[in-house]
Design a protein around this motif. Sequence first.
Motif: not given
Length: 421
Positions: A62, A64-65, A67, A70, A93, A104, A410
């Motif tokens: 993962q 990025s979370l 937004r 994932a 992402t 994400g 982001v």
Amino acid sequence: MGSESGNAYHIAQQQFDLAAEWLQLPEAQRAVLREPQRELTVRFPVKLDHGGVRLFTGYRVQHSLARGPAKGGIRYHPAVDLDEVRALAMWMTWKCALMNLPYGGAKGGVVVDPAQLSSDELERLTRRFTSEVSLLIGPERDIPAPDVNTSAQTMAWMMDTISMQRGHTVNAIVTGKPVAVGGSLGRSDATGRGVWLMAREWARRTGRALGECRVAVQGFGNVGGGAARLLAASGCRMVGIADVSGGYRCRTGLDIATMQAYAASAPHRTLAGYIQPDIERCSAAEILETPCDILIPAALEHQLTDANADRISAAVIIEGANGPTTPEADRALAARGVTVIPDILANAGGVIVSYFEWVQGLQSFFWSEAEVNQRLEQIMVAAGETVYNLAIARGITWRLAAYLIAVRRVADALAIRGIYP
Ligand code: NAD
């Protein structure tokens, strides 16, 4: 995957660094976004049909979370490694942010050549891998989808495995499922349709008739096959197609429908053995150098490099695959005036309709195919317009323009959320 210069993760980081520099992102944000948030490596045994057990390695990353949950596909390929999955997760992402989807980015993969396994073995591998990564996935946490060598059937096995563990059907845990078990109409065609939309818009903007363009496509699976079919239906002359079995060229135009029917019925679904009197054979790499107007790399990373960029004759490259073009090739192509419509824009049709599938699944309310296609077109054409306008206004490549928009979104989400605790 591949050599150091072909390391997809290092390429993804270079692309990010360039955007971060243009955006003057604060150091702390750069450090957070340059590397994935979470990485899970799993090793697991699978029973083989004829007795015995084989150990496999798989990953779920993962990136990025910031937004939202994932989102990203699962790849089965012998060359999968952690760096490749990291790169693919990072690209997800940016793609989701560019399309303004509330997600994400993630990606997963298993080191396996699926052509060496039976369908029963693949099912057991998929179910055990799903169980291993169930630590991370969930409808509000991380939602997988198909990628190279995985399909709607793979997603059905994943959905069923999680549903058995939880004791109730969990449709929204994956997207790209068969329609019979909560898939969305239009999902199987969505990535190819997005590529086709980008070709149509490029032709309109440059004053060309799409139906008069010559097209070459590398990769004849979900993305390449879907795009080729739609472009052929628009009247394009399909002068080259390649899959893992090599390249197939014809100056007067290939018959895409016949080739698709051939591949669908062949063992392991390739064009191997496809012979027609007017077809010239070449390698899968040489297909990229076919004289054409529109080139669609739709197989794997690292196909357009400084070694072949000068021999590309296409006026536009529409990246159906993720990461097919290296930064060196990007610079060489830009210097020659070749437009590259980047992966995070060009192949976003799949994740857009995956998002529609997830929304439909959560609401248990399903849309018509016409509605899916119309909403897909709306989002992709608007995103293409925004990227194009920024590229023209700042005199930069489409890729950099797309990154500036995506990375900014982001980074803004990170800043607004702040740092916990
Ligand atoms: P797929 O497994 O359906 O098809 C892959 C195709 O590439 C096959 O025709 C295969 O024979 C061919 N291929 C494999 N190795 C090759 C090689 N060395 N040279 C030439 N052809 C080769 O996979 P797909 O889902 O179509 O994915 C293709 C690319 O598109 C990948 O980069 C993937 O990440 C990207 N992508 C897929 C989706 C999706 O919705 N499936 C969405 C966005 C991006």
